[in-house]
Enzyme design. Structure first.
Site, short mmCIF file in Angstrom:
data_model
loop_
_atom_site.label_atom_id
_atom_site.label_comp_id
_atom_site.label_asym_id
_atom_site.label_seq_id
_atom_site.Cartn_x
_atom_site.Cartn_y
_atom_site.Cartn_z
N ARG A 1 52.53 38.89 118.86
CA ARG A 1 52.24 40.22 118.63
C ARG A 1 50.78 40.79 118.97
NH1 ARG A 1 55.15 37.72 114.74
NH2 ARG A 1 57.25 38.70 114.65
N THR B 1 53.27 33.18 115.90
CA THR B 1 53.52 34.53 116.59
C THR B 1 52.66 35.74 116.21
OG1 THR B 1 54.98 35.07 114.80
CG2 THR B 1 56.18 33.91 116.82
N ASP C 1 61.01 38.96 103.25
CA ASP C 1 59.78 38.49 103.49
C ASP C 1 58.50 39.34 103.30
OD1 ASP C 1 58.32 36.68 105.01
OD2 ASP C 1 59.81 36.76 106.62
N ASP D 1 65.56 36.78 101.31
CA ASP D 1 64.77 36.84 102.45
C ASP D 1 64.19 37.99 102.66
OD1 ASP D 1 63.87 35.73 104.84
OD2 ASP D 1 65.12 36.27 106.21
N ASN E 1 58.90 34.55 103.14
CA ASN E 1 59.80 34.12 102.11
C ASN E 1 59.52 32.74 101.79
OD1 ASN E 1 61.03 34.07 105.18
ND2 ASN E 1 62.15 32.48 104.04
N SER F 1 54.00 30.37 111.30
CA SER F 1 55.31 30.61 111.18
C SER F 1 56.25 29.42 111.11
CB SER F 1 55.82 31.35 112.39
OG SER F 1 55.04 32.69 112.65
N GLY F 2 57.26 29.61 110.50
CA GLY F 2 58.49 28.47 110.23
C GLY F 2 59.06 28.33 109.01
#
Length: 498
Positions: free
Chosen positions: A112, A167, A302, A300, A257, A182-183
């Site tokens: 990003r 990211t 998020d 989810d 999430n 992330s992950g």
């Protein structure tokens, strides 16, 4: 300092610098507003393409380019980065970070964007590193692996093997480079980090899923919202750039999430701080407050979407506020000094809350949702709105201080959610069930929302879900794009397509 170096004062005054775009949201409050007015409602229909730059990278593009002194700096999927002459579109340099094979990636190989500090650029990478580049040449200055504590307590690298990735576009605050990990779809334990801009040394870490080793009062309360040891694989990614209030010295960051996504039986409780907004002290990463939008999320939803900072008048009093268009379909407004809930209004179809228990399906004092029992996932599946993509995705909204409107790209989509068994295997997806998008019902909209009240001022329907970022300008314009490939200018006051 080097010529053209970006310092703290430059970032604090980024809003007044019409020539440049110095950070992800343009300013620390992430308004994505430019006061430039040469292009306006009367002449915008004369815009024509001047140049096109082809990156050659075919995956989805989610970067917000920086523009510094006539040069555009952008990142692409698979960790390419470019410097481009803004007048001609010619490439000045290209950097590529070599990546290992077999990366565990939930949702494409995107990046990003950069943060800028001094004469350097900072990029988080898919294999969970923080890279520092020379802004003038694109040469790598240093490459710092993000590490986590192993079972023996010692820090270990190569955490991409444990399904960690990065990211996010970093945020530069007072000489620190702040990133989120992330992950969560792989059962990682999320965190937000700060690194020294010069050396790359990690200065602090805030775990978005607190563990038993943190004895602070707030962490112990949060830890109690995870049954058993479910916090160890609790998720809580932080993959969208936060915002910063220099007057309050507060950093605001959205947290993603819980894990597994769709099965709450193995993680009973509210699961803090997932699906929350966190306020931290950027000096040391210490906790200030939190607000949880979706306790014990099963869909989810998020919570990473950008927390945008605005000053509003509420009940006749000036209020330092924070607004967020959440994936759960609600537009939230909080007091950013203390996290107090001010309002939450749905901006798309929402059926996961129970409107019979509150006008908007939320507790008017706390903002806690009244969950609709009919929306809980079952083995046979239930239709829930919005779907897992949410009413708004990662793509950032914009705010026009003149009209008091936030311009939001909206996804109108529902999904069928099913429940299933959850088995955690390190490095493997940890969903806990599945969902099916109901594509025949999908559409989109661009909406102008009054940040003082949450009321929708105008609503322009689109054929496809809206998944591009938004820019508004002093020329009375709102710009965005759509999934069909159109770049569109709207009149900010009315939503008229120009």
């Amino acid at each position: 300092d080097p010529v053209g170096a970006i310092d703290e004062n430059d970032l604090l005054k980024a809003g007044a610098n019409d020539a440049n775009w110095l950070m992800y949201g343009r300013t620390y409050d992430a308004h994505r507003y430019s006061s430039l007015n040469q292009i306006n409602t009367k002449n915008v229909n004369r815009l024509i393409p001047v140049w096109t730059f082809q990156t050659g990278v075919l995956d989805g593009f989610e970067c917000s380019p920086l523009v510094i002194d006539g040069i555009m700096y952008l990142t692409t999927p698979w960790n390419h980065a470019y410097a481009i002459d803004c007048k001609t579109g010619s490439q000045l340099w290209h950097y590529q970070k070599s990546l290992p094979q077999n990366l565990a990636l939930c949702c494409d190989a995107v990046n990003r964007g950069f943060a800028a500090w001094g004469d350097r650029l900072y990029m988080a990478t898919l294999d969970a590193h923080l890279v520092c580049l020379d802004r003038n040449t694109g040469e790598e200055v240093w490459d710092m692996p993000i590490t986590v504590a192993g079972e023996d307590g010692k820090e270990v690298g190569d955490i991409y093997k444990m399904a960690y990735s990065a990211t996010v576009a970093p945020l530069a605050v007072k000489g620190k480079i702040i990133i989120g990990i992330s992950g969560a779809e792989y059962g990682i334990r999320g965190f937000i980090d700060a690194y020294d801009a010069k050396s790359g040394k990690r200065l602090w870490r805030f775990f978005t899923v607190p563990g038993a080793d943190d004895k602070s009062e707030h962490a112990q309360k949060a830890r109690a919202t995870w049954e058993g040891n479910s916090w160890l694989t609790g998720g809580g990614s932080a993959w969208v750039t936060g915002t910063y209030d220099p007057e309050l010295n507060s950093l605001y960051w959205g947290v993603g999430n819980p894990s597994p996504d769709f099965n709450g039986d193995v993680r009973k409780g509210d699961n803090l701080y997932t699906c929350s907004i966190l306020a931290l002290n950027p000096d040391d990463g210490s906790y200030k407050w939190h607000f949880q939008n979706s306790p014990h999320d099963l869909w989810d939803y998020d919570g990473v979407n950008e927390p945008l900072l605005v000053d509003i008048t509420l009940a006749g009093k000036p209020t330092k506020a924070l607004v967020q268009a959440h994936r759960n379909g609600y537009f939230y407004c909080l007091n950013r000094e203390n996290g107090e809930f001010l309002y939450g209004k749905p901006f798309c179809e929402v059926n996961w809350t129970d409107r019979t228990k509150g006008a908007d399906g939320l507790d008017p004092k706390t903002g806690r949702p009244f969950v609709n029992p009919a929306a809980l996932p079952t083995e046979g599946g239930v239709r829930v709105c919005p779907g897992a993509a949410g009413g708004k995705e990662w793509n950032p909204m914009a705010f026009d201080p003149g009209t008091g409107s936030a311009f939001v790209s909206v996804i109108n989509n529902c999904a069928r959610f099913t429940s299933g068994k959850a088995f955690f295997i390190k490095g493997q997806p940890y969903w806990g069930s599945s969902l099916t998008l109901l594509d025949n019902q999908a559409s989109g909209a661009l909406k102008a929302i009054d940040v003082a009240t949450g009321k929708i001022k105008w609503d322009v329907a689109t054929r496809s879900p809206m998944v591009a970022g938004v820019l508004c300008t002093g020329g009375g314009l709102v710009f965005t794009g759509d999934a069909e490939g159109f770049f569109t200018a709207y009149e900010a006051q009315t939503g008229k397509v120009l």
